[in-house]
Motif scaffolding. Structure first.
Motif, PDB file in Angstrom:
ATOM      1  N   CYS A 171       0.764  -1.342   0.049  1.00 56.58           N
ATOM      2  CA  CYS A 171       0.112   0.050  -0.013  1.00 56.58           C
ATOM      3  C   CYS A 171       0.909   1.025  -0.096  1.00 56.58           C
ATOM      4  O   CYS A 171       0.573   2.348  -0.523  1.00 56.58           O
ATOM      5  N   VAL A 172       1.951   1.184   0.976  1.00 59.98           N
ATOM      6  CA  VAL A 172       2.748   2.407   0.900  1.00 59.98           C
ATOM      7  C   VAL A 172       3.439   2.651  -0.294  1.00 59.98           C
ATOM      8  O   VAL A 172       3.652   3.908  -0.724  1.00 59.98           O
ATOM      9  N   PHE A 173       4.027   1.631  -0.889  1.00 56.46           N
ATOM     10  CA  PHE A 173       4.828   1.852  -2.187  1.00 56.46           C
ATOM     11  C   PHE A 173       3.957   1.999  -3.580  1.00 56.46           C
ATOM     12  O   PHE A 173       4.683   2.325  -4.515  1.00 56.46           O
ATOM     13  N   ALA A 174       2.881   1.468  -3.502  1.00 53.88           N
ATOM     14  CA  ALA A 174       1.802   1.507  -4.690  1.00 53.88           C
ATOM     15  C   ALA A 174       1.901   2.605  -5.350  1.00 53.88           C
ATOM     16  O   ALA A 174       1.367   3.637  -4.769  1.00 53.88           O
ATOM     17  N   VAL A 213       7.620   9.476  13.923  1.00 55.21           N
ATOM     18  CA  VAL A 213       6.949   8.525  12.714  1.00 55.21           C
ATOM     19  C   VAL A 213       5.944   8.366  12.635  1.00 55.21           C
ATOM     20  O   VAL A 213       4.979   8.543  11.802  1.00 55.21           O
ATOM     21  N   VAL A 214       4.934   8.550  13.911  1.00 55.66           N
ATOM     22  CA  VAL A 214       3.753   8.282  14.020  1.00 55.66           C
ATOM     23  C   VAL A 214       2.857   9.707  13.567  1.00 55.66           C
ATOM     24  O   VAL A 214       1.760   9.679  12.428  1.00 55.66           O
ATOM     25  N   ALA A 215       3.564  10.849  13.738  1.00 54.22           N
ATOM     26  CA  ALA A 215       2.870  11.983  13.134  1.00 54.22           C
ATOM     27  C   ALA A 215       3.138  12.184  11.457  1.00 54.22           C
ATOM     28  O   ALA A 215       2.531  12.573  10.897  1.00 54.22           O
ATOM     29  N   LEU A 232      -1.781  11.483   5.537  1.00 58.09           N
ATOM     30  CA  LEU A 232      -3.441  11.390   5.023  1.00 58.09           C
ATOM     31  C   LEU A 232      -3.919  12.314   4.070  1.00 58.09           C
ATOM     32  O   LEU A 232      -4.481  12.156   2.996  1.00 58.09           O
ATOM     33  N   PRO A 233      -3.773  13.724   4.560  1.00 59.46           N
ATOM     34  CA  PRO A 233      -4.246  14.900   3.851  1.00 59.46           C
ATOM     35  C   PRO A 233      -3.642  14.855   2.416  1.00 59.46           C
ATOM     36  O   PRO A 233      -4.386  15.072   1.428  1.00 59.46           O
ATOM     37  N   HIS A 234      -2.424  14.908   2.362  1.00 59.27           N
ATOM     38  CA  HIS A 234      -1.838  14.804   1.176  1.00 59.27           C
ATOM     39  C   HIS A 234      -2.146  13.465   0.206  1.00 59.27           C
ATOM     40  O   HIS A 234      -2.451  13.760  -0.971  1.00 59.27           O
ATOM     41  N   TRP A 235      -2.287  12.554   0.631  1.00 63.54           N
ATOM     42  CA  TRP A 235      -2.527  11.224  -0.122  1.00 63.54           C
ATOM     43  C   TRP A 235      -4.036  11.304  -0.580  1.00 63.54           C
ATOM     44  O   TRP A 235      -4.164  10.960  -1.677  1.00 63.54           O
ATOM     45  N   LEU A 236      -5.048  11.722   0.281  1.00 63.92           N
ATOM     46  CA  LEU A 236      -6.216  12.011  -0.060  1.00 63.92           C
ATOM     47  C   LEU A 236      -6.589  12.832  -1.029  1.00 63.92           C
ATOM     48  O   LEU A 236      -7.542  12.760  -1.965  1.00 63.92           O
ATOM     49  N   MET A 286       4.199  10.533   2.681  1.00 61.48           N
ATOM     50  CA  MET A 286       4.952  10.236   3.987  1.00 61.48           C
ATOM     51  C   MET A 286       6.244  11.031   3.777  1.00 61.48           C
ATOM     52  O   MET A 286       6.755  11.953   4.527  1.00 61.48           O
ATOM     53  N   PHE A 287       7.002  11.245   2.507  1.00 61.15           N
ATOM     54  CA  PHE A 287       8.066  11.728   2.034  1.00 61.15           C
ATOM     55  C   PHE A 287       7.898  13.404   2.122  1.00 61.15           C
ATOM     56  O   PHE A 287       8.553  13.812   2.953  1.00 61.15           O
ATOM     57  N   ASP A 288       6.949  13.902   1.590  1.00 61.88           N
ATOM     58  CA  ASP A 288       6.362  15.285   1.975  1.00 61.88           C
ATOM     59  C   ASP A 288       6.117  15.713   3.238  1.00 61.88           C
ATOM     60  O   ASP A 288       6.452  16.792   3.650  1.00 61.88           O
ATOM     61  N   VAL A 289       5.502  14.938   4.253  1.00 67.36           N
ATOM     62  CA  VAL A 289       5.211  15.242   5.575  1.00 67.36           C
ATOM     63  C   VAL A 289       6.460  15.239   6.216  1.00 67.36           C
ATOM     64  O   VAL A 289       6.957  16.081   7.143  1.00 67.36           O
TER      65      VAL A 289
END
Lengths: 186, 475
Positions: A18-21, B60-62, B68-72, B83-86
């Motif tokens: 999921c992370v890398f997809a 890590v958790v943060a 989530l907002p980036h991905w959505l 995650m890279f951007d955050v």
């Protein structure tokens, strides 16, 4: 290897998948220009001082400075249709800053942002690898501008699955908060 | 809590789909927060290793939840990119993989810049300011985030003092940029949003900007000057800010970090200016100095703002200009600031130690050679300080080297590869075009970890890895 270990590895594999997809990468809109904005940056000496014709979407603001103005014109994968309208991801934005008479800049009425796809314009002007008038900026000094395709508002539809997910998570958070409140204090 | 402001922004501008992204993300954060409080409740205070693990673990958790907002939004190629951007935002790096930045919502732009502004103060500092009750463990978590200055006797008061300084600058800096933006031709609302976001990117030495053109977008000397003042101020030690606030103004010219910064910035600007002048890139001396100083100051303070295109580092600046920028980024800003890199205080300590050894060599055997440096007060140079400075520096240099080799293995020229990994690991964010959404996934992972290691200065992250290994071993 036990059943628990296999399940743990499988779960880890699903999470990593999921992370890398990668997102779907379908056909992208190619730049209409030759040279493209990226090629101008890549070979600035070759085009320095030459007249270029350049087409793209106007994004951001019209920044008027006296009788002249700055526009920013992108010829990237989103110049006809942006991600909010459903365009496939096609990399970073790419474009050039254009310095032109304010009267020409007034022809642009829609600027690309979240809620708009900007006017697509064609300009002609001189490319400067490091402009003496503008502190060494790489820019194009345009002498003509023509609106090729007028811009338009972009709809911001609400996805039903997001509404459902939001409701589920808010309810779960409320339940966890309630259980937390009922916990005995030390 | 941080997501409320982007949510309000989205609602205010009628960005309903983006607003929903933030409701989902807030729901996920609250579920995680209350759920973990139910499962991991304890009254024990923390020891040092727990402090380090909590600090690095919270990042890590943060990062996972903050993505989530980036991905959505649909602007990220994968959850790893989000995650890279955050992580880049929290660590005030400024590299990004988000695509079609020029069409993102105001709410998401607010989130990107808020991340970097909050990350500059430190996630733990936020927690200390608003949530903790001032336990002894609080200080251990605070140190785990790469800050070890106590401005005031109580660590929670220290965290609040950091916020007082930052929020005061926020008001002044945003107003200055906003007024300038009006003269530059921006409309009032967009001008205000850009001013706020550019301030956040500058003060946190983060380098995010609202448009893909970064600060080239404004084409203004005055906007550049204001942003340089803000990011240089942001790169200074909070202890230095506090000293100046409490009336010790001479600290600015006496502090070892400001002296170190002035020397290394001057040297690197000189090298880059010489190389650019020789290559004839810029048409006159003013343009030459303006471009060289802005990129170098941005690099040295680990901000990452740029008034040239990313690829122009390669196609116009060339190897010497890039190496000068790489050195500036590698050295970085002050300790206990929003900046990254090896840090000025370590450069000062190592230089003093080398000079002390040379003086010892040329002095009579019976002579006692002592050295000291000034950082808020005069500090005697002892072996412990020198050893720590060299240890952290060796770790940074090793990270820079390993990342550069990885890039070379992918066929990227070594100078480009070194430039980019140093930018990531020193939390700068300048790019020469290596970081793109299409870069190999292993480089994305390495850069992400490098940003994290660089921001927390290694030890907290090592403690987390040690903690995980001991968990696997069942100890």
């Amino acid at each position: 290897m036990g059943g628990r270990a296999i399940r743990a590895w499988l779960a880890a594999a699903v999470v990593l998948a999921c992370v890398f997809a990668p997102g779907l990468a379908l056909a992208q809109q190619p730049s209409p220009n030759d040279p493209t904005s990226a090629e101008l940056v890549e070979r600035p000496k070759e085009f320095d001082g030459k007249t270029v014709e350049y087409t793209g979407e106007v994004v951001g603001d019209r920044m008027v400075r006296g009788d002249f103005a700055w526009l920013h014109i992108n010829d990237d994968a989103y110049y006809l249709k942006n991600v909010e309208e459903g365009a496939e991801l096609g990399g970073y934005n790419s474009g050039h800053a254009v310095w032109l008479p304010a009267a020409l800049a007034e022809q642009v009425t829609t600027f690309g942002d979240y809620q708009h796809e900007g006017d697509v314009v064609r300009i002609a002007g001189t490319f400067n690898a490091a402009c003496g008038q503008h502190g060494g900026d790489m820019d194009i000094h345009a002498t003509s501008l023509e609106v090729v395709t007028p811009g338009h508002p972009v709809k911001d539809p609400i996805h039903p699955w997001k509404v459902a997910l939001a409701a589920l998570l808010v309810l779960t958070a409320a339940a966890a908060w309630y259980l937390h409140r009922r916990e005995p204090r030390f | 809590m941080l997501m409320v402001l982007p949510l309000v922004t989205s609602v205010a501008f009628g960005e309903w789909d983006t607003a929903l992204d933030f409701v989902i993300s807030i729901g996920a954060c609250l579920t995680f927060g209350f759920g973990s409080q139910l499962l991991c409740r304890t009254e024990k205070d923390l020891d040092w290793s727990h402090g380090l693990v909590v600090a690095s673990g919270s990042w890590v958790v943060a990062t996972i939840l903050g993505a989530l907002p980036h991905w959505l939004s649909g602007h990220e190629g994968s959850y790893l990119d989000a995650m890279f951007d955050v992580m880049s935002g929290y660590t005030t790096t400024g590299l990004y993989l988000l695509q079609d930045l020029d069409h993102i919502a105001h709410g998401l732009n607010m989130w990107r810049h808020l991340l970097t502004y909050a990350g500059g103060q430190g996630i733990v500092v936020i927690a200390l300011t608003f949530l903790f009750k001032g336990t002894a463990g609080a200080y251990k978590v605070y140190v785990g985030e790469g800050k070890d200055e106590r401005l005031l006797p109580n660590v929670v008061q220290t965290a609040r003092a950091i916020w007082l300084v930052s929020l005061t600058y926020l008001v002044i800096g945003t107003l200055a940029l906003w007024v300038t933006a009006m003269f530059l031709g921006q409309e009032p609302v967009r001008g205000l949003l850009h001013a706020l976001w550019v301030f956040m990117g500058a003060w946190s030495t983060g380098g995010f900007a609202p448009q893909s053109y970064n600060t080239l977008y404004y084409h203004s000397l005055s906007y550049e000057v204001i942003s340089v003042i803000i990011f240089i101020a942001g790169s200074f030690n909070f202890a230095l800010h506090w000293a100046v606030w409490t009336g010790k103004r001479r600290e600015i010219v006496r502090n070892v970090e400001t002296i170190s910064f002035a020397i290394t910035l001057s040297l690197t600007v000189l090298i880059a200016t010489f190389a650019l002048a020789k290559a004839g890139v810029y048409p006159d001396a003013m343009a030459l100095f303006r471009k060289a100083f802005y990129q170098l100051a941005s690099g040295h303070t680990t901000t990452g703002f740029s008034t040239i295109y990313a690829r122009a580092f390669v196609t116009q600046w060339g190897p010497v200009g890039m190496i000068a920028t790489t050195i500036a980024m590698a050295i970085g800003a002050s300790a206990c600031s929003t900046g990254g890199g090896i840090k000025g205080i370590r450069m000062g300590v190592m230089t003093k130690a080398i000079l002390q050894d040379i003086r010892k060599l040329i002095s009579p055997e019976s002579a006692v050679v002592r050295a000291k440096f000034h950082h808020v007060k005069d500090v005697a140079l002892d072996d412990g300080l020198v050893r720590t400075a060299f240890t952290i520096t060796v770790l940074y240099v090793t990270l820079y080297g390993a990342g550069a080799v990885l890039g070379s293995l992918h066929g990227i020229p070594f100078v480009d590869s070194a430039f980019e990994i140093v930018s990531a690991a020193s939390n700068t964010g300048l790019s020469c075009g290596v970081t793109t959404p299409m870069m190999p996934w292993d480089m994305k992972v390495v850069y992400l970890i490098a940003m994290w290691l660089g921001r927390l200065e290694f030890m907290s992250v090592f403690a987390l890895f040690g903690f995980l290994v001991s968990m696997v071993r069942g100890r």
